[in-house]
Design a protein around this motif. Structure first.
Motif, PDB file in Angstrom:
ATOM      1  N   LEU A 146      -0.381   6.825  -5.540  1.00 52.80           N
ATOM      2  CA  LEU A 146      -0.660   5.818  -4.519  1.00 52.80           C
ATOM      3  C   LEU A 146      -1.651   6.331  -3.479  1.00 52.80           C
ATOM      4  N   GLN A 147      -1.504   7.576  -3.144  1.00 49.48           N
ATOM      5  CA  GLN A 147      -2.339   8.180  -2.107  1.00 49.48           C
ATOM      6  C   GLN A 147      -3.788   8.319  -2.561  1.00 49.48           C
ATOM      7  N   GLN A 148      -3.996   8.654  -3.817  1.00 48.75           N
ATOM      8  CA  GLN A 148      -5.337   8.971  -4.296  1.00 48.75           C
ATOM      9  C   GLN A 148      -6.146   7.755  -4.729  1.00 48.75           C
ATOM     10  N   THR A 149      -5.481   6.642  -4.995  1.00 45.08           N
ATOM     11  CA  THR A 149      -6.224   5.490  -5.494  1.00 45.08           C
ATOM     12  C   THR A 149      -7.056   4.833  -4.391  1.00 45.08           C
ATOM     13  N   ASN A 150      -8.209   4.302  -4.769  1.00 39.71           N
ATOM     14  CA  ASN A 150      -9.046   3.525  -3.856  1.00 39.71           C
ATOM     15  C   ASN A 150      -8.946   2.030  -4.168  1.00 39.71           C
ATOM     16  N   LYS A 151      -8.081   1.702  -5.111  1.00 40.31           N
ATOM     17  CA  LYS A 151      -7.936   0.312  -5.525  1.00 40.31           C
ATOM     18  C   LYS A 151      -6.866  -0.400  -4.694  1.00 40.31           C
ATOM     19  N   LYS A 152      -6.867  -1.697  -4.804  1.00 37.23           N
ATOM     20  CA  LYS A 152      -5.844  -2.502  -4.148  1.00 37.23           C
ATOM     21  C   LYS A 152      -4.483  -2.183  -4.764  1.00 37.23           C
ATOM     22  N   LEU A 170       5.568   1.394   2.932  1.00 38.09           N
ATOM     23  CA  LEU A 170       4.508   2.071   2.184  1.00 38.09           C
ATOM     24  C   LEU A 170       3.197   2.082   2.971  1.00 38.09           C
ATOM     25  N   GLN A 171       2.863   0.968   3.604  1.00 40.62           N
ATOM     26  CA  GLN A 171       1.655   0.904   4.428  1.00 40.62           C
ATOM     27  C   GLN A 171       1.704   1.922   5.561  1.00 40.62           C
ATOM     28  N   ASP A 172       2.853   2.015   6.189  1.00 42.28           N
ATOM     29  CA  ASP A 172       3.021   2.945   7.310  1.00 42.28           C
ATOM     30  C   ASP A 172       2.829   4.384   6.867  1.00 42.28           C
ATOM     31  N   THR A 173       3.216   4.679   5.630  1.00 38.06           N
ATOM     32  CA  THR A 173       3.100   6.042   5.114  1.00 38.06           C
ATOM     33  C   THR A 173       1.721   6.328   4.538  1.00 38.06           C
ATOM     34  N   LEU A 174       1.181   5.364   3.790  1.00 37.37           N
ATOM     35  CA  LEU A 174      -0.104   5.556   3.109  1.00 37.37           C
ATOM     36  C   LEU A 174      -1.305   5.306   4.014  1.00 37.37           C
ATOM     37  N   HIS A 175      -1.068   4.552   5.109  1.00 43.25           N
ATOM     38  CA  HIS A 175      -2.143   4.178   6.040  1.00 43.25           C
ATOM     39  C   HIS A 175      -3.211   3.337   5.348  1.00 43.25           C
ATOM     40  N   LYS A 176      -2.764   2.455   4.471  1.00 44.27           N
ATOM     41  CA  LYS A 176      -3.655   1.485   3.838  1.00 44.27           C
ATOM     42  C   LYS A 176      -2.833   0.289   3.382  1.00 44.27           C
TER      43      LYS A 176
END
Length: 432
Positions: free
Chosen positions: A126-132, A242-248
């Motif tokens: 999840l962290q490394q992807t640049n996709k939606k 997840l948004q709060d953790t991944l910042h996306k």
């Protein structure tokens, strides 16, 4: 002459039975005159079953077919289920990586962002992807609490909520260290109250929302941390965490794509060990949920339990009322010989090096203050009025025994009851 031969055979058979008869007599005496007659157990409901797998003989039985609330001994059944069905690694995530979207679906893995585990393959994806990122809903028939759980334990660390995609063990970690005060996950509200009369950190949570309050002593500088379960909510709440953790951004999928693949996670035993040693309720519950998800593509503890009873456990001596994975439920009812049956099956199936490591022994885990000679490898169980211990006992003469001692409705301290059981089992250890 013929009568003499018959007499000789009878005498021979009698002599062959003497060692077992002697064992039964001694253990029966220790049980009836010491354990059952003790002040701590005299008015309690007690069941005992001791079995030797090498000879397929029971050394001693007392109310072995009666039903008991087993507390955390229930985790023995959850461990057996997990070992049979999960394989070497936990199912970390289901995913589909397309040209523009990474679809992800929870598999009930409790290790995701749990501080006990540095290996986080799902988080790394999840962290490394640049996709939606889009969350695909899992089929989850479970409620947030198990059948027969106590509702007013909602804020106690040992009763985390259950869901399809746990994060942080489904507990908020509130920490005080000097001037540092914080909560993880950070999106939850934390109010603080300085009270220098307090001797330790006090954390509370509102019953119906994720507002936390912390009382702390500003003169205490050693690190203090409390774990309090948060309300997991639905998919929208999961996306926010997840948004709060991944910042996306994280979205919810409008449709379920075909072709989701399974990503393997941490080694299964790295979850089973703390589940058994510290009696982790959350790990035990999510183990049954992972098994159901993997087998049926539906998260259902009740479906998983029914499947086990109809297939792997259909030869149980007594049909149990198996309600949950952890033993928190008062609906659970098992007999001592049920536990012996499952433990004996595990003993025949798995190497003792693996099996014994998963059970606590003297001086470790929930047995850290008992059995210093380390002759037992067993699972404890404790609720109000309930003390249980089931597992393996290796005697001084290197005989391996499978045993279960279940105590219900005692009105004494759990430690006092445990000492009486320890004394009884130590006599078996020392004399055989």
């Amino acid at each position: 002459m013929r009568n003499c031969r018959i007499l000789l055979v009878v005498m021979l058979l009698f002599l062959l039975q003497q060692p077992l008869f002697s064992q039964n007599t001694k253990i029966k005496t220790w049980s009836e005159k010491e354990l059952l007659a003790s002040k701590a157990l005299k008015q309690a409901h007690v069941g005992i079953c001791i079995y030797e797998p090498a000879t397929n003989k029971y050394w001693y039985n007392y109310q072995e077919d009666h039903y008991f609330t087993p507390a955390s001994n229930t985790k023995i059944f959850s461990l057996y289920t997990g070992m049979l069905l999960l394989g070497d690694s936990l199912p970390a995530l289901r995913y589909l990586d397309t040209d523009s979207v990474l679809y992800v679906q929870g598999t009930a893995d409790p290790a995701f962002l749990h501080p006990d585990y540095t290996l986080q393959p799902a988080f790394r994806l999840l962290q490394q992807t640049n996709k939606k990122i889009e969350i695909v809903p899992a089929k989850n028939e479970n409620a947030r609490f198990g059948y027969g759980w106590s509702w007013n334990d909602y804020a106690d660390y040992y009763q985390s909520e259950l869901n399809e995609w746990p994060m942080y063990g489904n507990v908020a970690r509130v920490r005080h260290h000097g001037d540092s005060l914080y909560i993880v996950p950070k999106l939850y509200e934390l109010t603080t109250n300085k009270d220098n009369q307090l001797t330790s950190l006090e954390v509370k949570r509102d019953e119906r929302n994720n507002r936390f309050s912390m009382g702390y002593n500003s003169t205490i500088y050693k690190p203090e941390e409390e774990e309090v379960p948060f309300i997991t909510g639905g998919l929208e709440d999961l996306a926010l965490r997840l948004q709060d953790t991944l910042h996306k951004p994280v979205y919810i999928a409008r449709q379920v794509p075909a072709g989701l693949q399974l990503m393997k996670g941490i080694p299964s035993d790295s979850l089973f060990l703390p589940m058994m040693h510290r009696s982790d309720n959350f790990f035990a519950e999510q183990t049954l949920m992972m098994c159901a998800n993997q087998l049926f593509d539906t998260i259902s503890t009740q479906h998983m339990i029914s499947y086990m009873l109809d297939h792997y456990l259909k030869e149980l001596p007594d049909t149990p009322n198996w309600a949950d994975g952890s033993g928190l439920s008062r609906y659970n009812l098992f007999s001592p010989r049920d536990f012996v049956y499952v433990l004996a099956n595990m003993y025949k199936t798995y190497p003792t090096s693996r099996l014994y490591s998963l059970f606590a022994t003297g001086g470790k885990g929930t047995l850290k203050n008992y059995y210093k000679e380390q002759f037992v490898h067993a699972k404890t169980g404790t609720l109000t009025g309930v003390v249980a211990l089931s597992g393996y006992l290796v005697t001084k003469k290197n005989k391996t025994l499978v045993f279960s001692v279940l105590v219900n409705n005692h009105n004494n301290s759990a430690s006092t009851v445990r000492r009486e059981v320890e004394h009884f089992l130590t006599q078996v250890y020392e004399n055989y």
